[in-house]
Design an enzyme around this catalytic site. Sequence first.
Site, PDB file in Angstrom:
ATOM      1  N   ASN A   7       0.869  -1.175   0.000  1.00  0.00           N
ATOM      2  CA  ASN A   7       0.000   0.000   0.000  1.00  0.00           C
ATOM      3  C   ASN A   7       0.906   1.226   0.000  1.00  0.00           C
ATOM      4  O   ASN A   7       1.444   1.608   1.038  1.00  0.00           O
ATOM      5  CB  ASN A   7      -0.890  -0.032   1.248  1.00  0.00           C
ATOM      6  CG  ASN A   7      -1.866   1.126   1.287  1.00  0.00           C
ATOM      7  OD1 ASN A   7      -1.877   1.984   0.394  1.00  0.00           O
ATOM      8  ND2 ASN A   7      -2.684   1.163   2.322  1.00  0.00           N
ATOM      9  N   ARG A  91      -2.498  -2.155  -3.535  1.00  0.00           N
ATOM     10  CA  ARG A  91      -3.714  -1.373  -3.337  1.00  0.00           C
ATOM     11  C   ARG A  91      -3.633  -0.147  -4.238  1.00  0.00           C
ATOM     12  O   ARG A  91      -2.645   0.597  -4.196  1.00  0.00           O
ATOM     13  CB  ARG A  91      -3.788  -0.934  -1.876  1.00  0.00           C
ATOM     14  CG  ARG A  91      -5.004  -0.128  -1.602  1.00  0.00           C
ATOM     15  CD  ARG A  91      -5.083   0.252  -0.152  1.00  0.00           C
ATOM     16  NE  ARG A  91      -6.364   0.894   0.081  1.00  0.00           N
ATOM     17  CZ  ARG A  91      -6.751   1.342   1.247  1.00  0.00           C
ATOM     18  NH1 ARG A  91      -5.967   1.204   2.296  1.00  0.00           N
ATOM     19  NH2 ARG A  91      -7.910   1.906   1.386  1.00  0.00           N
ATOM     20  N   HIS A 180     -13.004   2.809   0.079  1.00  0.00           N
ATOM     21  CA  HIS A 180     -13.008   1.758   1.115  1.00  0.00           C
ATOM     22  C   HIS A 180     -13.581   0.451   0.555  1.00  0.00           C
ATOM     23  O   HIS A 180     -14.100  -0.381   1.292  1.00  0.00           O
ATOM     24  CB  HIS A 180     -13.858   2.138   2.343  1.00  0.00           C
ATOM     25  CG  HIS A 180     -13.306   3.270   3.141  1.00  0.00           C
ATOM     26  ND1 HIS A 180     -14.114   4.189   3.752  1.00  0.00           N
ATOM     27  CD2 HIS A 180     -12.042   3.612   3.454  1.00  0.00           C
ATOM     28  CE1 HIS A 180     -13.377   5.066   4.402  1.00  0.00           C
ATOM     29  NE2 HIS A 180     -12.106   4.738   4.237  1.00  0.00           N
ATOM     30  N   ARG A 239     -12.660  15.439   7.635  1.00  0.00           N
ATOM     31  CA  ARG A 239     -13.403  15.776   6.410  1.00  0.00           C
ATOM     32  C   ARG A 239     -14.862  16.098   6.739  1.00  0.00           C
ATOM     33  O   ARG A 239     -15.459  15.473   7.611  1.00  0.00           O
ATOM     34  CB  ARG A 239     -13.390  14.605   5.428  1.00  0.00           C
ATOM     35  CG  ARG A 239     -12.025  14.264   4.870  1.00  0.00           C
ATOM     36  CD  ARG A 239     -12.189  13.216   3.771  1.00  0.00           C
ATOM     37  NE  ARG A 239     -10.927  12.664   3.359  1.00  0.00           N
ATOM     38  CZ  ARG A 239     -10.632  11.353   3.393  1.00  0.00           C
ATOM     39  NH1 ARG A 239     -11.517  10.479   3.837  1.00  0.00           N
ATOM     40  NH2 ARG A 239      -9.453  10.937   2.993  1.00  0.00           N
TER      41      ARG A 239
END
Length: 398
Positions: A7, A91, A180, A239
């Site tokens: 990742n 990923r 996600h 966020r």
Amino acid sequence: MKILVINAGSSSLKYQLIDLDHSSVIAKGICERIGIPGSMISYKSAKGDKYEKQQDMKNHEDAIAMVLEVLADPEIGVIKNMSEIDAVGHRVLHGGEKLYDPILIDDEVLKAIEDCIPLGPLHNPANLMGIRGCMAVMPGVPMVAVFDTGWGMAMEKSHYMYALPYEAYENYKVRRYGFHGTSHRYVTGRALELLGNPNAKVITCHLGNGSSVSCSKAGKCVDTSMGLTPLEGLPMGTRCGDMDPAIVTYLMERLNLDKKGIDNYLNKKSGVLGISGVSSDFRDLEEAANNGNERAQLALDTFCYKVKKYIGAYAAALGGVDAIVFTAGVGENDRGVREKVLSGLEYLGVDVDFDFNNSCPRGEEVEISKPTSRVKVFVIPTDEEMMIARDTAALTAK
Ligand code: ADP
């Protein structure tokens, strides 16, 4: 089969070596400050060996080389040499509309990931650096890309369209993608197994630093709360989540912010941090709220209310629900958040054992609904790396 899962961020690279025959993580760690003075690698093996070292890493290629060196270290390593690694799973954040299922990486796929850079301007370039670094150091080893947006690609068109002029979609690919995806897919798969019903309707709440809710029928995404970018949906650590879009221009004017300024305001200064002024970390918020901090309590209440609203909306979208799943840092650990979200959902057929919710073990799959509850509620630790490793094996097993 041994699969290396990568990742890659712009200056960091997380890695896990997974033994799929035993579904176990053999070793994992992170390279940090890649290309920045003071870069370092950390490593932890399942045997308990640990290692942390300052090591110059100019780029992602250097980082991968370091990872392989430590994995094959004669004293603390877990493999004899690189040839024991059968494949690498990467990923990748954004696959746009063309890349959704996990895919074997070749030149054409690299180009397609590059084409998605406008949609994932921070992550896709970093993901590509990780892939190219690996290709340079591990020539001939098959590599697979697994897309965070892949899950959302099953949405119907009426579910992913924004009500903007159609050209925004046609010319600029403005639509809801969702993120996600690997986590929602993993915990949904587990929920279907626990229910013993591959066709069940499931709502998954991935509540972490970034948060999203998704819903699915028979393991296919029906809707998901993040949109073109991860900014849409729930309020998150920093966020803002859903809001009136007119706020953007209003605040740009009032605060004299330019494009970068408003982007930073909504992505880094908002969410539960923005409301509370305390922290983006739910542990800090719980503590502050317990000590009487009203804004910390308000941030928690606002967050939980929004999760509950999404559950209600998605139960309507699905025409009923068989299971609700909580996962990720907050979903797996914050019992108070789960209690607040789940209380008052009795009308849906949700009957939670709140005592057990408060005392259940952490880090394990547990059912927190009562045995008689029509809707099952599970806490399922997510495992995106295992999902990526399985996807990688499925495409590369000889
Ligand atoms: P990311 O989105 O970065 O993958 P995680 O899923 O790891 O995030 O979640 C990290 C967040 O989980 C932390 O910011 C913190 O808010 C929350 N968290 C972790 N442990 C606990 C805990 N014991 N209680 C409440 N919240 C927790």
